[in-house]
Design an enzyme around this catalytic site. Structure first.
Site, PDB file in Angstrom:
ATOM      1  N   HIS A  63      -3.899   7.058   1.218  1.00  0.00           N
ATOM      2  CA  HIS A  63      -4.089   5.746   0.606  1.00  0.00           C
ATOM      3  C   HIS A  63      -5.507   5.292   0.912  1.00  0.00           C
ATOM      4  O   HIS A  63      -5.976   5.411   2.046  1.00  0.00           O
ATOM      5  CB  HIS A  63      -3.055   4.763   1.171  1.00  0.00           C
ATOM      6  CG  HIS A  63      -3.429   3.333   0.942  1.00  0.00           C
ATOM      7  ND1 HIS A  63      -3.728   2.834  -0.305  1.00  0.00           N
ATOM      8  CD2 HIS A  63      -3.587   2.295   1.806  1.00  0.00           C
ATOM      9  CE1 HIS A  63      -4.039   1.558  -0.201  1.00  0.00           C
ATOM     10  NE2 HIS A  63      -3.972   1.212   1.069  1.00  0.00           N
ATOM     11  N   CYS A  65       0.818  -1.224   0.000  1.00  0.00           N
ATOM     12  CA  CYS A  65       0.000   0.000   0.000  1.00  0.00           C
ATOM     13  C   CYS A  65       0.845   1.263   0.000  1.00  0.00           C
ATOM     14  O   CYS A  65       0.396   2.317  -0.452  1.00  0.00           O
ATOM     15  CB  CYS A  65      -0.954   0.000   1.188  1.00  0.00           C
ATOM     16  SG  CYS A  65      -2.101  -1.368   1.113  1.00  0.00           S
ATOM     17  N   ASN A 109      -9.970  -0.816  -2.223  1.00  0.00           N
ATOM     18  CA  ASN A 109      -8.544  -0.594  -1.953  1.00  0.00           C
ATOM     19  C   ASN A 109      -7.747  -1.201  -3.110  1.00  0.00           C
ATOM     20  O   ASN A 109      -7.738  -2.419  -3.287  1.00  0.00           O
ATOM     21  CB  ASN A 109      -8.188  -1.260  -0.616  1.00  0.00           C
ATOM     22  CG  ASN A 109      -6.717  -1.112  -0.243  1.00  0.00           C
ATOM     23  OD1 ASN A 109      -5.889  -0.755  -1.071  1.00  0.00           O
ATOM     24  ND2 ASN A 109      -6.400  -1.413   1.006  1.00  0.00           N
TER      25      ASN A 109
END
Ligand code: COA
Length: 353
Positions: free
Chosen positions: A280, A130, A310
């Site tokens: 993020h 990430c 995500n």
């Protein structure tokens, strides 16, 4: 061909790392929460309440060999090149961040170099999940500031839909992730008015590696000492991501404010100076918690997890590309990109657009 540019005429301290172009690409196929509830025991209310996600994109079907991670990166890169008014021949270096590469090796960077038809330039792969795009941008920034390259293509791309457990057992993880790609062209500039990366920071804490990981194929837990993957691991569903959701959540909401504060201080700025924060896109609740803790108003935070889920290394460049497209960021604005994820790794990039 050596793509290292001769910047001998340029004084080092004058070089700025400016975002010259941006773009993103997601597969057409939209998968709603209701679509997921048709294949596993979940529902729209649970997913929306806990994560904010309403839909995500998955490559069309499991036999669709075209929409690989490198291919999604290629489409995002094409859009970024067009936006920058550059061609693939202008690119001096590629940095490609992903945790879902087309091959175990080589990485996606070389595949993108071939797809774009770039010269035999360097292509670096970043494996920081990430935080991958933040790490990738920091590398590109360092190459530009040290006179190595003029135009660097920085890509974050993921195909998650290929590696998730869509049974009830995997529902806590599989509803969260989506496929997509985003790209930025980071360029050297001597123009006093152009944007610049003002500060970066990166952190890691490897003792938490197994709180969010995929163990197989790998070399740590092999049942025999010569195999990265055995049939038992597939039947035992050990090839899928493992995530200690609550644990990840608690660390994320602590680390985000720390890294934001650190990058602002490094540049001599305060939270009041910030025009846009792009976190993020891990979970809307994490982003909202961080926003509240930092005292940021809604118009200074950009979220799009509702549409994409995500997308790991792709989430920041997709959000950045959309925020720029929608003119939520203007030339001169101070923008902070921050990420937290598997590793654990976390960090921020602060730039003036
Ligand atoms: N649909 C319906 N129910 C589900 C479900 C789903 N998709 N997934 C899990 N559940 C159930 C669980 O089985 C559990 O049921 P139980 O209470 O009967 O045992 C219940 O919902 C609560 O599960 P829990 O895991 O405690 O939920 P949570 O509130 O922690 O939310 C996450 C789970 C994953 C949304 C949350 O922990 C999170 O977002 N963590 C951070 C993850 C992250 O950011 N990852 C990426 C890092 S970059």
């Amino acid at each position: 061909m050596n793509k290292m540019i001769n910047l001998s005429k340029v004084t080092k301290h004058m070089i700025k790392s400016t975002i010259k172009g941006y773009g993103h690409y997601v597969p057409e196929n939209v998968v709603t929460n209701d679509d997921l509830s048709a294949v596993m025991n979940t529902n729209d209310e649970w997913i929306t309440e806990r994560t904010g996600i309403r839909e995500r994109h998955h490559r069309k079907n499991r036999n669709d060999a075209e929409e690989t991670t490198a291919y999604l990166g290629f489409r995002a890169a094409e859009n970024a090149l067009k936006n920058a008014n550059l061609t693939a021949k202008d690119i001096d270096y590629i940095v490609f961040a992903t945790l879902s590469p087309d091959y175990y090796f080589p990485g996606c960077g070389v595949l993108l170099q071939e797809m774009l038809g770039c010269d035999t330039i360097g292509a670096l792969d970043v494996r920081n999940q990430c935080s991958g795009f933040v790490y990738a941008m920091s590398v590109a920034n360092a190459f530009i500031k040290s006179n190595m390259y003029k135009n660097i293509l920085v890509v974050g791309a993921e195909v998650h839909s290929f590696g998730l457990d869509f049974s009830d057992e995997g529902r806590g993880v599989s509803v969260i992730f989506g496929d997509g790609a985003g790209a930025v062209i980071l360029s050297a500039s001597e123009d006093g008015d152009s944007g610049d990366i003002l500060a970066v920071n990166m952190h890691s804490e490897g003792k938490y590696a197994e709180e969010l990981c995929v163990q197989f194929p790998g070399t740590k837990f092999g049942w025999s000492d010569r195999m990265r993957l055995e049939p038992e691991q597939v039947t035992n569903r050990e090839i899928y991501p493992i995530m200690n959701g609550n644990f990840v959540f608690k660390h994320a909401v602590t680390r985000f404010p720390e890294t934001i504060q650190e990058v602002l201080s490094a540049a001599g700025k305060t939270i009041e100076d910030l025009d846009m924060f792009i976190p993020h896109q891990a979970n809307l609740r994490i982003a909202q918690f961080v926003q509240q803790k930092m005292g940021l108003p809604d118009e200074k935070v950009f979220n799009n997890i509702q549409k994409y889920g995500n997308t790991t290394a792709a989430s920041i460049p997709i959000a950045l590309s959309e925020a720029l497209q929608q003119e939520k960021i203007k030339r001169g604005d101070l923008v902070c990109l921050s990420a937290f994820g598997s590793g654990f790794t976390w960090g921020s990039v602060l730039f003036q657009y």
